[in-house]
Design a protein around this motif. Structure first.
Motif, PDB file in Angstrom:
ATOM      1  N   GLU A 135      34.802   3.062  27.932  1.00 24.82           N
ATOM      2  CA  GLU A 135      33.717   4.043  27.930  1.00 24.82           C
ATOM      3  C   GLU A 135      32.377   3.348  28.192  1.00 24.82           C
ATOM      4  O   GLU A 135      31.561   3.803  28.992  1.00 24.82           O
ATOM      5  CB  GLU A 135      33.703   4.761  26.570  1.00 24.82           C
ATOM      6  CG  GLU A 135      32.541   5.711  26.337  1.00 24.82           C
ATOM      7  CD  GLU A 135      32.760   7.097  26.923  1.00 24.82           C
ATOM      8  OE1 GLU A 135      31.760   7.850  26.965  1.00 24.82           O
ATOM      9  OE2 GLU A 135      33.878   7.423  27.335  1.00 24.82           O
ATOM     10  N   ALA A 136      32.174   2.206  27.507  1.00 20.75           N
ATOM     11  CA  ALA A 136      30.930   1.456  27.692  1.00 20.75           C
ATOM     12  C   ALA A 136      30.820   0.936  29.125  1.00 20.75           C
ATOM     13  O   ALA A 136      29.751   0.969  29.730  1.00 20.75           O
ATOM     14  CB  ALA A 136      30.875   0.302  26.693  1.00 20.75           C
ATOM     15  N   GLN A 137      31.964   0.453  29.667  1.00 23.85           N
ATOM     16  CA  GLN A 137      31.955  -0.065  31.045  1.00 23.85           C
ATOM     17  C   GLN A 137      31.637   1.043  32.044  1.00 23.85           C
ATOM     18  O   GLN A 137      30.820   0.857  32.945  1.00 23.85           O
ATOM     19  CB  GLN A 137      33.326  -0.666  31.398  1.00 23.85           C
ATOM     20  CG  GLN A 137      33.525  -2.082  30.889  1.00 23.85           C
ATOM     21  CD  GLN A 137      34.954  -2.547  31.151  1.00 23.85           C
ATOM     22  OE1 GLN A 137      35.847  -2.284  30.368  1.00 23.85           O
ATOM     23  NE2 GLN A 137      35.164  -3.227  32.258  1.00 23.85           N
ATOM     24  N   SER A 138      32.293   2.208  31.900  1.00 28.83           N
ATOM     25  CA  SER A 138      32.106   3.266  32.892  1.00 28.83           C
ATOM     26  C   SER A 138      30.709   3.863  32.793  1.00 28.83           C
ATOM     27  O   SER A 138      30.120   4.259  33.790  1.00 28.83           O
ATOM     28  CB  SER A 138      33.178   4.347  32.789  1.00 28.83           C
ATOM     29  OG  SER A 138      33.176   4.931  31.520  1.00 28.83           O
ATOM     30  N   SER A 139      30.128   3.911  31.573  1.00 30.07           N
ATOM     31  CA  SER A 139      28.766   4.450  31.471  1.00 30.07           C
ATOM     32  C   SER A 139      27.760   3.443  32.016  1.00 30.07           C
ATOM     33  O   SER A 139      26.647   3.794  32.379  1.00 30.07           O
ATOM     34  CB  SER A 139      28.423   4.817  30.027  1.00 30.07           C
ATOM     35  OG  SER A 139      28.461   3.671  29.216  1.00 30.07           O
ATOM     36  N   GLY A 140      28.198   2.162  32.122  1.00 32.83           N
ATOM     37  CA  GLY A 140      27.328   1.136  32.701  1.00 32.83           C
ATOM     38  C   GLY A 140      27.455   1.001  34.205  1.00 32.83           C
ATOM     39  O   GLY A 140      26.785   0.180  34.808  1.00 32.83           O
ATOM     40  N   PHE A 141      28.330   1.819  34.806  1.00 35.20           N
ATOM     41  CA  PHE A 141      28.496   1.753  36.267  1.00 35.20           C
ATOM     42  C   PHE A 141      27.160   2.038  36.946  1.00 35.20           C
ATOM     43  O   PHE A 141      26.514   3.037  36.663  1.00 35.20           O
ATOM     44  CB  PHE A 141      29.522   2.801  36.743  1.00 35.20           C
ATOM     45  CG  PHE A 141      30.925   2.287  36.756  1.00 35.20           C
ATOM     46  CD1 PHE A 141      31.261   1.109  36.124  1.00 35.20           C
ATOM     47  CD2 PHE A 141      31.929   2.990  37.413  1.00 35.20           C
ATOM     48  CE1 PHE A 141      32.569   0.639  36.127  1.00 35.20           C
ATOM     49  CE2 PHE A 141      33.245   2.528  37.428  1.00 35.20           C
ATOM     50  CZ  PHE A 141      33.559   1.347  36.776  1.00 35.20           C
ATOM     51  N   SER A 142      26.779   1.158  37.839  1.00 30.98           N
ATOM     52  CA  SER A 142      25.499   1.363  38.523  1.00 30.98           C
ATOM     53  C   SER A 142      25.753   1.976  39.897  1.00 30.98           C
ATOM     54  O   SER A 142      26.534   1.434  40.670  1.00 30.98           O
ATOM     55  CB  SER A 142      24.773   0.031  38.675  1.00 30.98           C
ATOM     56  OG  SER A 142      25.634  -0.928  39.242  1.00 30.98           O
ATOM     57  N   GLN A 196      35.710   0.279  24.821  1.00 32.99           N
ATOM     58  CA  GLN A 196      35.207  -0.713  25.787  1.00 32.99           C
ATOM     59  C   GLN A 196      35.110  -0.085  27.178  1.00 32.99           C
ATOM     60  O   GLN A 196      34.130  -0.285  27.895  1.00 32.99           O
ATOM     61  CB  GLN A 196      36.143  -1.921  25.867  1.00 32.99           C
ATOM     62  CG  GLN A 196      35.994  -2.912  24.717  1.00 32.99           C
ATOM     63  CD  GLN A 196      37.043  -4.022  24.812  1.00 32.99           C
ATOM     64  OE1 GLN A 196      37.690  -4.190  25.841  1.00 32.99           O
ATOM     65  NE2 GLN A 196      37.205  -4.773  23.746  1.00 32.99           N
ATOM     66  N   GLN A 253      33.818  -3.364  39.702  1.00 34.22           N
ATOM     67  CA  GLN A 253      33.645  -2.582  38.470  1.00 34.22           C
ATOM     68  C   GLN A 253      34.919  -1.789  38.165  1.00 34.22           C
ATOM     69  O   GLN A 253      35.355  -1.704  37.013  1.00 34.22           O
ATOM     70  CB  GLN A 253      32.456  -1.618  38.633  1.00 34.22           C
ATOM     71  CG  GLN A 253      31.106  -2.316  38.604  1.00 34.22           C
ATOM     72  CD  GLN A 253      29.957  -1.364  38.889  1.00 34.22           C
ATOM     73  OE1 GLN A 253      30.135  -0.317  39.500  1.00 34.22           O
ATOM     74  NE2 GLN A 253      28.767  -1.734  38.452  1.00 34.22           N
ATOM     75  N   THR A 285      23.983  -0.878  45.380  1.00 34.05           N
ATOM     76  CA  THR A 285      25.383  -1.100  44.991  1.00 34.05           C
ATOM     77  C   THR A 285      26.269  -1.121  46.240  1.00 34.05           C
ATOM     78  O   THR A 285      26.273  -0.177  47.015  1.00 34.05           O
ATOM     79  CB  THR A 285      25.874   0.016  44.044  1.00 34.05           C
ATOM     80  OG1 THR A 285      24.961   0.121  42.960  1.00 34.05           O
ATOM     81  CG2 THR A 285      27.255  -0.310  43.500  1.00 34.05           C
TER      82      THR A 285
END
Length: 217
Positions: free
Chosen positions: A32-39, A30, A52, A44
């Motif tokens: 990993e998915a969150q950090s790769s989704g960091f914009s 989870q 985030q 921003t």
């Protein structure tokens, strides 16, 4: 997948520790998915980034807690993933003290990815004969870890792609064995070309290939 506890070895992986590790993986995936989704778009704001970061922290907290419990039960892969967490999120000055004991124990148990963390953060140990001996044991212990791959690393030298931002590079078991040959080439100058060629044969190891080419010119 054969359960790790069924493998014939001097110190089989504790099944309860393995359960804790697998539970931690759910949270790590989870995160990993969150950090790769960091914009990191121009729009921003600091507040967005802070939110985030807090969300990521909430996901990682139970993962770290479960990994620590698995480490208490001698789980070699949990040791590596806990060390990787420290390597990613602690200030650089604190990393060797927090991560190196975990990495050294994980490698001593035959888990190859730990060697890369040692190369980066544990300079005294990475020059030692104990490190060289641990690297030699890895192929014999490889079967017990087959089901634990792919694994992330801060940087895979054999991989041509550079990691982006907080993203990790993921490697298969053979990718990590190629990294081990690359490290052995660094440790044994007399057999350097033999080890680097093994790394290239195994996964086309980019770093070893560059070294071999530069020596031929």
């Amino acid at each position: 997948m054969a359960p790790a506890c069924a493998l014939a070895d001097d110190s089989p992986i504790d099944p309860h520790a393995d359960l804790l590790y697998r539970q931690a993986l759910t949270f790590l995936e989870q995160a990993e998915a969150q950090s790769s989704g960091f914009s990191l778009k121009a729009s921003t704001t600091d507040q967005d980034l802070a939110q985030q970061g807090q969300a990521l922290g909430r996901t990682l907290a139970p993962a770290v807690s479960l990994l620590k419990k698995a480490v208490e039960r001698d789980h070699p892969v949990a040791r590596y993933r806990l060390a990787l967490y420290y390597m990613t999120y602690l200030p650089a000055s604190q990393i060797p003290e927090a991560a190196c004991p975990l990495l050294q124990d994980s490698l001593a148990q035959g888990f190859a990815p730990a060697a890369l963390g040692i190369e980066t953060w544990c300079t005294d140990y990475s020059q030692s004969s104990a490190f060289a001996r641990d690297l030699e044991k890895i192929p014999a212990l490889a079967p017990r870890y087959a089901s634990y791959y792919p694994q992330p690393a801060e940087r895979l030298q054999c991989n041509r792609q550079q990691p982006q931002g907080l993203a990790m590079q993921w490697g298969r078991q053979r990718d990590y064995q190629a990294e081990i040959y690359r490290l052995q080439g660094n440790l044994y100058p007399g057999q350097r070309q033999v080890y680097w060629q093994k790394a290239v044969d195994l996964n086309g190891c980019f770093a070893a290939q560059q070294q071999l080419l530069s020596r031929h010119h």
